[in-house]
Enzyme design. Structure first.
Site, PDB file in Angstrom:
ATOM      1  CG  ASP A  41      -1.923   1.222   1.300  1.00 53.86           C
ATOM      2  OD1 ASP A  41      -2.938   1.130   0.617  1.00 53.86           O
ATOM      3  OD2 ASP A  41      -1.456   2.285   2.003  1.00 53.86           O
ATOM      4  CE1 TYR A  46       0.771   7.835   2.738  1.00 54.22           C
ATOM      5  CE2 TYR A  46       1.330   5.530   1.928  1.00 54.22           C
ATOM      6  CZ  TYR A  46       0.485   6.594   2.743  1.00 54.22           C
ATOM      7  OH  TYR A  46      -0.910   6.113   3.147  1.00 54.22           O
ATOM      8  CE  LYS A  71      -3.590   4.606   0.475  1.00 51.45           C
ATOM      9  NZ  LYS A  71      -2.267   4.532   0.825  1.00 51.45           N
ATOM     10  CG  HIS A 104      -4.333   9.564   0.222  1.00 49.80           C
ATOM     11  ND1 HIS A 104      -3.025   9.474  -0.064  1.00 49.80           N
ATOM     12  CD2 HIS A 104      -4.850   9.306   1.731  1.00 49.80           C
ATOM     13  CE1 HIS A 104      -2.721   9.132   1.112  1.00 49.80           C
ATOM     14  NE2 HIS A 104      -3.369   8.787   2.113  1.00 49.80           N
ATOM     15  CB  ILE A 229      -2.614  -1.785   4.635  1.00 46.52           C
ATOM     16  CG1 ILE A 229      -3.458  -0.954   4.874  1.00 46.52           C
ATOM     17  CG2 ILE A 229      -3.028  -2.593   3.419  1.00 46.52           C
ATOM     18  CD1 ILE A 229      -3.544   0.431   4.171  1.00 46.52           C
ATOM     19  CE  LYS A 231       6.813   1.955   9.154  1.00 44.00           C
ATOM     20  NZ  LYS A 231       7.541   2.523  10.324  1.00 44.00           N
ATOM     21  CG  ASN A 241       2.023  -7.584  11.746  1.00 47.14           C
ATOM     22  OD1 ASN A 241       1.904  -7.715  12.815  1.00 47.14           O
ATOM     23  ND2 ASN A 241       2.546  -6.218  11.253  1.00 47.14           N
TER      24      ASN A 241
HETATM   25  N1  LIG Z   1      -5.565   6.164   3.403  1.00 49.16           N
HETATM   26  C1  LIG Z   1      -4.998   6.843   4.622  1.00 49.16           C
HETATM   27  O1  LIG Z   1      -5.320   8.021   4.811  1.00 49.16           O
HETATM   28  C2  LIG Z   1      -3.833   6.347   5.479  1.00 49.16           C
HETATM   29  C3  LIG Z   1      -3.545   6.956   6.614  1.00 49.16           C
HETATM   30  C4  LIG Z   1      -2.608   6.370   7.376  1.00 49.16           C
HETATM   31  C5  LIG Z   1      -1.949   5.320   6.879  1.00 49.16           C
HETATM   32  N2  LIG Z   1      -2.327   4.712   6.049  1.00 49.16           N
HETATM   33  C6  LIG Z   1      -1.634   3.110   5.468  1.00 49.16           C
HETATM   34  O2  LIG Z   1      -2.140   2.412   6.567  1.00 49.16           O
HETATM   35  C7  LIG Z   1      -0.603   1.968   6.985  1.00 49.16           C
HETATM   36  C8  LIG Z   1      -0.578   1.579   8.273  1.00 49.16           C
HETATM   37  O3  LIG Z   1      -0.765   2.479   9.181  1.00 49.16           O
HETATM   38  P1  LIG Z   1       0.183   3.272  10.321  1.00 49.16           P
HETATM   39  O4  LIG Z   1       1.593   3.179   9.709  1.00 49.16           O
HETATM   40  O5  LIG Z   1      -0.176   4.782  10.600  1.00 49.16           O
HETATM   41  O6  LIG Z   1       0.197   2.565  11.664  1.00 49.16           O
HETATM   42  P2  LIG Z   1      -0.124   0.956  12.078  1.00 49.16           P
HETATM   43  O7  LIG Z   1       0.055   0.022  11.271  1.00 49.16           O
HETATM   44  O8  LIG Z   1      -1.187   0.943  12.968  1.00 49.16           O
HETATM   45  O9  LIG Z   1       1.276   0.819  13.210  1.00 49.16           O
HETATM   46  C9  LIG Z   1       2.555   1.100  12.786  1.00 49.16           C
HETATM   47  C10 LIG Z   1       3.282   0.757  13.904  1.00 49.16           C
HETATM   48  O10 LIG Z   1       3.210  -0.398  14.523  1.00 49.16           O
HETATM   49  C11 LIG Z   1       4.421  -1.136  14.689  1.00 49.16           C
HETATM   50  N3  LIG Z   1       4.073  -2.681  14.394  1.00 49.16           N
HETATM   51  C12 LIG Z   1       3.905  -3.405  13.524  1.00 49.16           C
HETATM   52  N4  LIG Z   1       3.721  -4.658  13.662  1.00 49.16           N
HETATM   53  C13 LIG Z   1       3.958  -4.674  14.785  1.00 49.16           C
HETATM   54  C14 LIG Z   1       3.927  -5.843  15.559  1.00 49.16           C
HETATM   55  N5  LIG Z   1       3.421  -7.178  15.163  1.00 49.16           N
HETATM   56  N6  LIG Z   1       4.094  -5.976  16.878  1.00 49.16           N
HETATM   57  C15 LIG Z   1       4.273  -4.364  17.596  1.00 49.16           C
HETATM   58  N7  LIG Z   1       4.432  -3.489  16.787  1.00 49.16           N
HETATM   59  C16 LIG Z   1       4.280  -3.471  15.450  1.00 49.16           C
HETATM   60  C17 LIG Z   1       5.387  -0.620  13.590  1.00 49.16           C
HETATM   61  O11 LIG Z   1       6.407  -0.836  14.082  1.00 49.16           O
HETATM   62  P3  LIG Z   1       7.652  -1.202  13.121  1.00 49.16           P
HETATM   63  O12 LIG Z   1       7.816  -0.170  12.125  1.00 49.16           O
HETATM   64  O13 LIG Z   1       9.041  -1.269  13.900  1.00 49.16           O
HETATM   65  O14 LIG Z   1       7.536  -2.666  12.822  1.00 49.16           O
HETATM   66  C18 LIG Z   1       4.898   0.908  13.660  1.00 49.16           C
HETATM   67  O15 LIG Z   1       5.439   1.640  14.651  1.00 49.16           O
HETATM   68  C19 LIG Z   1       0.289   2.955   6.448  1.00 49.16           C
HETATM   69  O16 LIG Z   1       1.675   2.492   6.309  1.00 49.16           O
HETATM   70  C20 LIG Z   1      -0.240   3.348   5.486  1.00 49.16           C
HETATM   71  O17 LIG Z   1       0.139   2.468   4.097  1.00 49.16           O
HETATM   72  C21 LIG Z   1      -3.390   5.205   5.084  1.00 49.16           C
END
Ligand SMILES: NC(=O)c1ccc[n+]([C@@H]2O[C@H](COP(=O)([O-])OP(=O)(O)OC[C@H]3O[C@@H](n4cnc5c(N)ncnc54)[C@H](OP(=O)(O)O)[C@@H]3O)[C@@H](O)[C@H]2O)c1
Length: 282
Positions: A41, A46, A71, A104, A229, A231, A241
């Site tokens: 994604d 980005y 997006k 987006h 999705i 991160k 995950n």
């Molecule tokens: N459409 C939109 O408007 C929008 C907005 C925000 C995000 N997104 C998408 O959604 C994706 C994910 O959202 P996000 O990055 O905000 O947050 P998230 O996925 O909720 O959280 C990411 C965090 O969780 C940690 N993590 C991942 N797997 C883990 C595990 N198994 N145990 C403990 N910690 C873990 C990661 O650490 P590490 O990196 O150290 O593994 C990172 O610090 C983004 O990358 C993006 O592609 C889209």
């Protein structure tokens, strides 16, 4: 999972927001592919589409085996701009077709999202996009898109996690064959007084199933029928995950997780007011 246009999309994927250097992006993509990820994604905003395209080409998986989402950013709404935005993303990713292209944010104050949606329908018809969808759109905005064009988005990518469950929107999606795709499934990882990943109810459920809290959250989402999705960067997190489909939560677990929902649980912007154009300023 099967989208409403008949195409297949992996239910779990890797979010690519806020990746760092060139080498970090390539290394994480390589780890992710070897852990089994096929859905990636990205987004024009980005700033990493080129690195993602290069990284995926180096991973040794044939193009047909990958599912790449990107997006259209807030500066690119409108029929003509949408075409140019897509061309830019295709060039940067080095692809002939985007598997899933999303608007987006809706930017209701500009009222161009229906025109933008019409452009995506045209571009899909030209074969430049596999599936088309939106992100951060409300039920009312989805109804407007559908009534204006007769084309139902395949996906609405929304903030969705145990503290912000979006029950009503998810129900609407199910009724209309739209996949809810959860962004920030872990609430971004570390926000709030008690981060979602440290929530005692989830820790208890994880202990019961001998798994991690991240796996409980992803299994909860996938059992609801959503895609997610998260991160992640380390092999440990990536493997945890993607391994979240290997067990089942029971009814009592699902009820307990449902009780964590909060009207104050949103961690990201409100789609009704979000109008940021310059990402670096956000
Ligand atoms: N459409 C939109 O408007 C929008 C907005 C925000 C995000 N997104 C998408 O959604 C994706 C994910 O959202 P996000 O990055 O905000 O947050 P998230 O996925 O909720 O959280 C990411 C965090 O969780 C940690 N993590 C991942 N797997 C883990 C595990 N198994 N145990 C403990 N910690 C873990 C990661 O650490 P590490 O990196 O150290 O593994 C990172 O610090 C983004 O990358 C993006 O592609 C889209």
């Amino acid at each position: 999972m099967i989208l409403n246009d008949g195409r297949l999309m992996p239910q779990l994927g890797l979010g690519l927001m806020r990746f760092g250097s060139e080498s970090e992006t390539a290394a994480v993509l390589s780890r992710a592919v070897s852990a089994g990820y096929r859905l990636f994604d990205s987004a024009a905003v980005y700033g990493n589409e080129q690195l993602v395209g290069e990284g995926l080409r180096q991973c040794g998986v044939v193009r047909q085996g990958l599912f790449v989402t990107t997006k259209l950013w807030n500066t690119e709404h409108g029929r003509l701009k949408a075409r140019a935005a897509l061309t830019g993303s295709l060039d940067r990713l080095g692809l002939d077709q985007i598997d899933l292209y999303l608007i987006h944010w809706p930017l209701p104050m500009e009222d161009l999202y229906v025109d933008t949606w019409r452009a995506l329908i045209e571009l899909q018809g030209e074969g430049l996009i596999g599936s088309i969808g939106v992100s951060n759109h409300t039920q009312e905005q989805l109804v407007r898109l559908i009534e204006a064009t007769g084309v139902v988005p395949a996906v609405n990518q929304i903030e969705m996690h145990p503290r912000f469950q979006q029950h009503m929107l998810h129900e609407f999606h199910k009724q209309h064959g739209i996949v809810s795709q959860a962004w920030s499934p872990f609430g971004g990882g570390g926000t709030g007084e008690v981060p979602v990943l440290s929530e005692p109810v989830l820790i208890k459920i994880a202990a019961k199933h001998d798994c991690t809290v991240s796996q409980v959250i992803l299994r909860w989402l996938t059992q609801l029928g959503a895609s997610a999705i998260p991160k992640a960067t380390s092999m440990k997190h990536l493997a945890e995950n993607i391994g979240a489909l290997a067990f089942d939560l029971d009814h009592a677990d699902m009820v307990e997780i449902a009780s964590l929902d909060s009207e104050y649980g949103r961690t990201g912007p409100n789609p009704m007011t979000f109008a940021v154009k310059d990402w670096s300023a956000s």
